[in-house]
Design a protein around this motif. Structure first.
Motif, PDB file in Angstrom:
ATOM      1  N   GLU A  25     -24.285  39.190 -13.738  1.00 32.35           N
ATOM      2  CA  GLU A  25     -25.222  40.227 -13.319  1.00 32.35           C
ATOM      3  C   GLU A  25     -26.390  39.623 -12.537  1.00 32.35           C
ATOM      4  OE1 GLU A  25     -27.995  43.764 -15.311  1.00 32.35           O
ATOM      5  OE2 GLU A  25     -26.565  42.632 -16.539  1.00 32.35           O
ATOM      6  N   LEU A  26     -26.881  38.466 -12.970  1.00 33.84           N
ATOM      7  CA  LEU A  26     -27.995  37.797 -12.296  1.00 33.84           C
ATOM      8  C   LEU A  26     -27.619  37.418 -10.864  1.00 33.84           C
ATOM      9  CD1 LEU A  26     -29.393  35.346 -15.016  1.00 33.84           C
ATOM     10  CD2 LEU A  26     -30.546  37.328 -14.033  1.00 33.84           C
ATOM     11  N   LEU A  27     -26.482  36.758 -10.714  1.00 39.75           N
ATOM     12  CA  LEU A  27     -26.042  36.307  -9.398  1.00 39.75           C
ATOM     13  C   LEU A  27     -25.707  37.487  -8.493  1.00 39.75           C
ATOM     14  CD1 LEU A  27     -23.839  33.285 -10.515  1.00 39.75           C
ATOM     15  CD2 LEU A  27     -26.142  33.209  -9.550  1.00 39.75           C
ATOM     16  N   GLY A  28     -25.127  38.534  -9.095  1.00 39.76           N
ATOM     17  CA  GLY A  28     -24.823  39.737  -8.325  1.00 39.76           C
ATOM     18  C   GLY A  28     -26.069  40.496  -7.911  1.00 39.76           C
ATOM     19  N   GLY A  29     -27.159  40.315  -8.669  1.00 41.81           N
ATOM     20  CA  GLY A  29     -28.398  41.017  -8.380  1.00 41.81           C
ATOM     21  C   GLY A  29     -29.280  40.331  -7.361  1.00 41.81           C
ATOM     22  N   GLY A  30     -28.854  39.163  -6.867  1.00 40.35           N
ATOM     23  CA  GLY A  30     -29.613  38.513  -5.805  1.00 40.35           C
ATOM     24  C   GLY A  30     -30.099  37.117  -6.118  1.00 40.35           C
ATOM     25  N   ALA A  31     -29.950  36.663  -7.363  1.00 37.55           N
ATOM     26  CA  ALA A  31     -30.364  35.296  -7.692  1.00 37.55           C
ATOM     27  C   ALA A  31     -29.386  34.295  -7.081  1.00 37.55           C
ATOM     28  CB  ALA A  31     -30.421  35.111  -9.203  1.00 37.55           C
ATOM     29  N   ASP A  32     -29.907  33.124  -6.699  1.00 41.19           N
ATOM     30  CA  ASP A  32     -29.061  32.068  -6.142  1.00 41.19           C
ATOM     31  C   ASP A  32     -28.590  31.096  -7.214  1.00 41.19           C
ATOM     32  OD1 ASP A  32     -29.302  32.314  -2.994  1.00 41.19           O
ATOM     33  OD2 ASP A  32     -31.286  32.696  -3.831  1.00 41.19           O
ATOM     34  N   ASP A  33     -29.359  30.990  -8.296  1.00 33.41           N
ATOM     35  CA  ASP A  33     -29.028  30.070  -9.377  1.00 33.41           C
ATOM     36  C   ASP A  33     -29.798  30.513 -10.611  1.00 33.41           C
ATOM     37  OD1 ASP A  33     -27.894  27.994 -10.765  1.00 33.41           O
ATOM     38  OD2 ASP A  33     -28.724  26.399  -9.499  1.00 33.41           O
ATOM     39  N   TYR A  34     -29.457  29.949 -11.758  1.00 31.48           N
ATOM     40  CA  TYR A  34     -30.147  30.299 -12.993  1.00 31.48           C
ATOM     41  C   TYR A  34     -30.129  29.105 -13.929  1.00 31.48           C
ATOM     42  CZ  TYR A  34     -25.442  30.714 -14.829  1.00 31.48           C
ATOM     43  OH  TYR A  34     -24.153  30.450 -15.185  1.00 31.48           O
ATOM     44  N   LEU A  35     -31.090  29.106 -14.833  1.00 27.53           N
ATOM     45  CA  LEU A  35     -31.150  28.122 -15.900  1.00 27.53           C
ATOM     46  C   LEU A  35     -31.393  28.857 -17.209  1.00 27.53           C
ATOM     47  CD1 LEU A  35     -33.207  24.984 -14.765  1.00 27.53           C
ATOM     48  CD2 LEU A  35     -30.898  25.023 -15.702  1.00 27.53           C
ATOM     49  N   THR A  36     -30.632  28.485 -18.237  1.00 23.89           N
ATOM     50  CA  THR A  36     -30.804  29.104 -19.540  1.00 23.89           C
ATOM     51  C   THR A  36     -31.850  28.345 -20.350  1.00 23.89           C
ATOM     52  OG1 THR A  36     -28.471  29.774 -19.511  1.00 23.89           O
ATOM     53  CG2 THR A  36     -29.607  29.842 -21.629  1.00 23.89           C
ATOM     54  N   LYS A  37     -32.792  29.062 -20.911  1.00 26.83           N
ATOM     55  CA  LYS A  37     -33.824  28.449 -21.754  1.00 26.83           C
ATOM     56  C   LYS A  37     -33.229  28.071 -23.105  1.00 26.83           C
ATOM     57  CE  LYS A  37     -37.687  31.075 -19.779  1.00 26.83           C
ATOM     58  NZ  LYS A  37     -38.793  31.997 -20.068  1.00 26.83           N
TER      59      LYS A  37
END
Length: 223
Positions: free
Chosen positions: A89-101
């Motif tokens: 959902e994050l990547l589909g919503g426009g984010a290029d990358d993510y990091l989990t806390k």
């Protein structure tokens, strides 16, 4: 030096990231709510955004969607959600990358560098350089020694044509049909007038001689 905006409401995390990136010669701005982040975004250009999802005022998802309406700047999302559907959902919503806390700062730095390299590659495609000239294809601006030169749209298109193929001799017909997108009219003086105007505007930069007349054929850039 890249300019990075951090939007994270946890003061400790925000300051920790900012200090770490500052030590690596990044220019950093900090926001502690979604609304503050949006305001800073509107006021300043940034090369990269590090964004928490759970923000007061305006959520990370809302801010990402708003930014994506007019910008493709890289966005790295910080999230506590680690389920696969959340990441999709994050990547589909426009984010290029993510990091989990929780995350390691070293990993964040690695991801920042990857995104900045991507930005650099895109920018390189939008910039063309020749000797002391550089043109920005996005803003349609010619700079000489870093100073902007005020060209008309047709003048800029002629300079761009030359800079894309600096070793080629262009006939007047080739220039006219490439720039005006029309059939060339024999003995038309349009090209000579535009070349003369370009040279006049470049005279103060002492680079007007870059455009060379090849008698009987057309024009080219000097080698």
């Amino acid at each position: 030096m890249a300019k990075i905006l951090i939007i994270e409401d946890d003061t400790d995390i925000n300051n920790m990231i900012a200090e770490y990136l500052n030590e690596r010669n990044m220019e950093v701005e900090q926001a502690f709510s979604g609304t503050e982040g949006k305001l800073l975004w509107q006021m300043n250009p940034f090369d990269l955004l590090i964004l928490d999802l759970m923000l007061p005022g305006m959520s990370g998802e809302e801010l990402t969607a708003w930014i994506r309406k007019n910008s493709q700047v890289p966005i790295i999302v910080l999230t506590a959600k680690d389920a696969l559907e959340n990441k999709i959902e994050l990547l589909g919503g426009g984010a290029d990358d993510y990091l989990t806390k929780p995350f390691a700062l070293e990993e964040l730095w690695m991801r920042v560098q990857v995104q900045l390299r991507h930005v650099g590659a895109v920018l390189e495609q939008k910039m063309i350089s020749y000797k002391e000239w550089s043109i920005d294809l996005t803003s349609m601006c010619l700079r000489v020694h870093g100073e902007p030169i005020n060209l008309t749209a047709h003048e800029f298109a002629i300079v761009e044509l030359f800079m894309r193929r600096p070793k080629k001799v262009f006939t007047k017909q080739e220039i006219y049909e490439a720039v005006w997108q029309q059939d060339y009219v024999i003995e038309d003086k349009t090209i000579h007038v535009h070349i003369s105007n370009i040279r006049s505007k470049l005279k103060k930069t002492k680079t007007d001689h870059y455009i060379q007349t090849v008698w009987g054929i057309g024009f080219r850039l000097i080698e």
